[in-house]
Design an enzyme around this catalytic site. Structure first.
Site, PDB file in Angstrom:
ATOM      1  N   HIS A  14      -7.190  -3.030  14.931  1.00  0.00           N
ATOM      2  CA  HIS A  14      -7.286  -2.162  13.753  1.00  0.00           C
ATOM      3  C   HIS A  14      -7.128  -2.975  12.463  1.00  0.00           C
ATOM      4  O   HIS A  14      -7.941  -2.877  11.547  1.00  0.00           O
ATOM      5  CB  HIS A  14      -6.197  -1.089  13.860  1.00  0.00           C
ATOM      6  N   GLU A  15      -6.099  -3.791  12.421  1.00  0.00           N
ATOM      7  CA  GLU A  15      -5.826  -4.538  11.184  1.00  0.00           C
ATOM      8  C   GLU A  15      -6.916  -5.571  10.913  1.00  0.00           C
ATOM      9  O   GLU A  15      -7.322  -5.769   9.767  1.00  0.00           O
ATOM     10  CB  GLU A  15      -4.457  -5.218  11.257  1.00  0.00           C
TER      11      GLU A  15
ATOM     12  N   GLU B 292       0.840  -1.184   0.000  1.00  0.00           N
ATOM     13  CA  GLU B 292       0.000   0.000   0.000  1.00  0.00           C
ATOM     14  C   GLU B 292       0.885   1.247   0.000  1.00  0.00           C
ATOM     15  O   GLU B 292       1.846   1.291   0.749  1.00  0.00           O
ATOM     16  CB  GLU B 292      -0.927   0.038   1.223  1.00  0.00           C
TER      17      GLU B 292
ATOM     18  N   MET C 210       0.128  -3.635   8.518  1.00  0.00           N
ATOM     19  CA  MET C 210      -0.510  -3.574   7.210  1.00  0.00           C
ATOM     20  C   MET C 210      -1.495  -4.720   7.074  1.00  0.00           C
ATOM     21  O   MET C 210      -1.157  -5.880   7.295  1.00  0.00           O
ATOM     22  CB  MET C 210       0.553  -3.640   6.100  1.00  0.00           C
TER      23      MET C 210
ATOM     24  N   GLU D 159      -9.165   4.125   6.843  1.00  0.00           N
ATOM     25  CA  GLU D 159      -8.346   4.241   8.061  1.00  0.00           C
ATOM     26  C   GLU D 159      -9.137   4.793   9.242  1.00  0.00           C
ATOM     27  O   GLU D 159      -8.960   4.367  10.377  1.00  0.00           O
ATOM     28  CB  GLU D 159      -7.118   5.108   7.788  1.00  0.00           C
TER      29      GLU D 159
HETATM   30 ZN    ZN Z   1      -5.310   0.895   8.805  1.00  0.00          ZN
END
Ligand code: ZN
Length: 833
Positions: A296-297, A126, A262, A319
């Site tokens: 989060h991931e 990314e 990531m 995000e």
């Molecule tokens: Zn993220």
């Protein structure tokens, strides 16, 4: 033709990719077969590739020649004849390099406990670096199925998105490993990791095997990640009410990693400190960080991986949403961590940047993909998630959840625009989500709400909050939550406040009013002096988030010149009985800013000691057995602030006495962290000892503690030495910019640090990839006594891919310089009264 968007002529549906990385020569070779649908007769096929040599290209049985365009990172394939519409098979043979820039297919290295060096080949794609590993349609909209095969030396672990389904020993001794097909997904989510790693035994995460991949010897450090990962993967499947789409989940610790982590589908990569942690010796904050990054991931597996933005302008939502989800998931798992309280300082960070004229709208048009690099900042993650939180509270938690589920189901394996989410939430709630959110998303900044009383009515006025007001008349649609006491009754009113002024008539006499009650709104509140006094009289009945907001908002008004610093310091003296860690972080943060802005003053240091000592004394130096994590954390915060900003002789002396216990790991982790910082900052610790502790640290957290203490030492020669190590590779590139950032904020040696910074600017540009170089800018605001010089330096330079960040940091510096000019006298007057 738009040089940044591939022409919509050919559409890949499936890639079969075989890669052979050579870790010794830092190269790789590969072949791929791509199933492509051509929509209309075409002269050529255009796709992305950079730093890749194409050795052979065929379309069916036609041999194609290749031309490269490095500018647009594309290749064109053609044999001069027309390509008819329909299904085609494109085959490519190619080779490339394993770079050391932490993007694309890259090399990472580590030294094991026996001193042997090892190399890892890993990926970070990314936003637009899959094209460095294999030619592809490298835009999020071109989703396809990926069948990955890796050919690797025997004895190495190889991981990709899908589960391993077969391995074959080849004649040359290498092992060919075939992985299962991925779901339809974007190229930026493809991943492969090859290295001398081991994996934990798989655990069941709601029917999905989950492992943590790490270096041998780190087994103990992976236990928490296994537990958190398995929990969160199940929790999200339940929350979204949609199963996870991969067939396994690996969480992989990479020694060199540019970001936190990531969200590659099924093969999430992390920097070590965001995944591996020792529960015995880590601080509460360090454990919480691991939990949050994992959450989060894994939230991205649905929001981002399963449903993906069409183009990079939508990356903010990706995000913002994952950041929001990490908070609600963690709050549900560990309510005692009070996640939304610990989120408050993060919201405040984005409100600092967002108070600048050089702020930006959360969403903006992105033409070149590298422009999206500038989106990976506090406004995307922290403003964005604050806005999602405000919206969730406005709509109601279950209505919000249902809307998200509808959105994900409607766009499964496909791509969306931001407006698609608003539409789903409108459908679920019947509320005008699109128009409310538009005012927050497409213009920069945020409002201040001034609250006063007028003839028995509550009057609220909104205007933009800025350090340097631009006088624009922007209005927001503010989901305003007012709490007020009238007569003997406490009232609560929720309104969408979209005019310059609103009046709320109340029959009984109003005793007090609290705007942004509950503390989830993304705006600042300012009260008339009499109202403020009435709030303070019932301070002990406010929620912790409301107490936090009171301090944080008033401090922001001091920086903006709306409030005298003396009045603010006086306000803080009302918080002597405060017990909540988050509220103290607001207090200590303002003290830190004063410490970095004004000349050292014994009177201010005395003020800090008078303010903090009673609370520190109540806690003592050792935790009680049944004490909670946040209280432990508060102890560390107070000790650190007293030692560093209060110049507290007793605290410093005690800290030195405790250093041996820090090295032995027999001290409470929060106190240990504070002792390390206090003794480094005061120049009382031995730099050599800290450096060797850094080098031989057995956990990423321990390593970071000593590493980030090195730039605190005030001695000039040590500042030079630390700076040199940040550039010569002795400090990993992933961490070095943070070290530089801390050096610039070294109050005793900022002049030396700034001279080194400017003198070695070109070296830093060479050493740090652009996304990392940007991180050195975060403490420029501490240089307010040399603001002109800092301006002059950056006026002569463009910092590639960080122009916006530079403008913002310079404006913040100006704001702090103006504050310094304005408030120096006020500070002296207050402190000598
Ligand atoms: Zn993220």
């Amino acid at each position: 033709m738009d040089p940044y968007r591939l022409p919509k002529i050919a559409f890949p549906s499936r890639y079969d990719i075989t890669l052979r990385p050579d870790l010794d020569t830092a190269t790789f070779s590969g072949t791929e077969t791509i199933r492509v649908t051509v929509g209309e007769p075409a002269d050529e096929i255009i796709l992305n590739a950079i730093e890749i040599d194409i050795e052979e290209a065929t379309l069916g049985d036609r041999s194609l020649s290749t031309s490269h365009d490095p500018e647009t990172e594309r290749i064109r394939l053609s044999d001069g004849a027309q390509i008819p519409p329909g299904e085609h098979t494109l085959s490519l043979r190619f080779s490339g390099i394993l770079n050391d820039k932490l993007h694309g297919f890259y090399r990472s290295t580590f030294t094991d406990a026996d001193g042997r060096d090892h190399v890892v080949a890993t990926t970070q794609f990314e936003a637009t670096d899959a094209r460095r590993a294999f030619p592809c349609w490298d835009e999020p909209e071109y989703k396809a199925v990926f069948g990955i095969t890796l050919v690797v030396p025997e004895g190495l672990l190889a991981v990709s998105n899908g589960a391993e389904i077969s391995r074959t020993k080849l004649d040359d001794g290498t092992i060919r490993i075939l992985f299962s097909d991925t779901p339809r997904m974007s190229t930026y989510l493809v991943a492969f990791v090859v290295g001398p790693f081991v994996a934990t035994e798989p655990v069941d995460a709601g029917g999905v095997p989950l492992r943590v991949v790490h270096q041998a010897g780190q087994e103990r450090l992976a236990e928490f990640a296994v537990e958190a990962g398995a929990h969160y993967l199940r929790w999200f499947a339940d929350y979204y009410d949609i199963p996870y789409q991969g067939d396994k989940m690996d969480l992989i610790a990479i020694p060199d990693f540019a970001f936190g982590a990531m969200e590659n589908l099924g093969a999430v990569t992390f920097r070590e400190s965001a995944l591996l942690v020792d529960l015995e010796t880590a601080s509460h904050g360090e454990v919480q960080r691991v939990s949050e990054v994992i959450a989060h991931e894994l939230a991205h597996m649905w929001f981002g991986d399963y449903v993906t933005m069409k183009w990079w302008n939508g990356v903010w939502l990706n995000e913002a949403f994952a950041t929001f989800m990490e908070m609600i998931a963690q709050d549900a798992w560990k309510p005692e961590w009070k996640t939304w309280l610990s989120f408050a300082p993060l919201r405040s960070r984005s409100m600092i940047t967002d108070a600048l004229q050089a702020t930006r709208p959360v969403e903006f048009p992105v033409v070149a993909p590298h422009e999206a690099d500038e989106m990976f900042d506090v406004l995307t993650y922290l403003k964005g998630s604050s806005l999602v939180r405000m919206l969730q509270r406005f709509l109601g938690e279950e209505v919000f959840r249902k809307g998200v589920e509808t959105y994900l189901e409607a766009h499964a394996f496909a791509n969306t625009e931001t407006s698609d989410l608003w539409a789903a939430l409108e459908q679920a709630s019947g509320q005008p989500v699109g128009s409310v959110m538009e005012s927050w998303i497409f213009s920069g900044g945020y409002p201040q709400v001034d609250i006063g009383l007028d003839n028995g009515s509550i009057v609220a006025r909104q205007h933009r909050f800025q350090y340097r007001p631009s006088g624009d008349g922007d209005l927001w649609q503010i989901p305003l939550t007012l709490a007020y006491g009238a007569g003997d009754v406490v009232h609560r009113t929720d309104v969408v406040f979209d005019t310059p002024e609103i009046r709320i008539d109340v029959e009984d006499p109003v005793n007090w009013v609290l705007a942004n009650a509950g503390g989830h709104g993304y705006y600042r509140s300012r009260y008339s002096p009499d109202l403020l006094e009435r709030i303070l009289e019932r301070l002990d009945r406010l929620s912790a988030l409301d107490r936090y907001g009171l301090i944080d908002d008033m401090w922001a008004c001091v920086i903006a010149g709306q409030t005298d610093i003396g009045a603010y310091l006086d306000l803080l003296t009302r918080f002597g009985n405060e017990t909540e860690h988050a509220v103290w972080t607001a207090i200590v943060e303002s003290i830190r800013q004063i410490h970095h802005t004004f000349d050292p003053s014994p009177a201010f240091e005395r003020y800090v000691r008078d303010l903090l000592t009673p609370a520190a004394k109540r806690l003592g130096w050792a935790p009680h057995p049944e004490e909670d994590g946040l209280t432990r954390r508060l102890r560390g915060l107070l000790i650190s602030a007293l030692g560093r900003y209060g110049n507290d002789g007793q605290v410093r002396a005690r800290a030195i006495e405790l250093l041996p216990a820090v090295f032995d790991h027999t001290l409470d982790p929060e106190v240990a962290q504070a002792v390390i910082n206090v003794t480094a900052d005061a120049g009382l610790a031995d730099y050599e000892t800290f450096f060797s502790e850094y080098e031989r640290a057995e956990t990423p957290q321990d390593e970071n503690r000593y590493l980030y203490a090195l730039p605190l030492f005030p001695d000039r020669a040590l500042v030079e030495r630390t700076f040199a190590m940040a550039l010569d590779g002795r400090i990993r590139t992933q961490n070095a910019p943070f070290v530089v950032e801390l050096l610039l904020a070294n109050r005793s040696a900022s002049r030396v640090a700034w001279d080194l910074y400017t003198h070695h600017w070109d070296d830093q540009v060479r050493a740090f990839p652009p996304s990392l170089l940007k991180r050195t800018l975060g403490t420029l605001w501490t240089l307010s006594d040399m603001a002109d010089e800092v301006h002059a330096f950056f006026d002569r330079r463009t910092v590639r891919h960080a122009e916006k960040a530079v403008t913002q940091e310079l404006e913040r510096l100006d704001a702090m310089a103006a504050f310094r000019d304005r408030a120096s006298e006020q500070l002296v007057v207050y402190l000598t009264e």
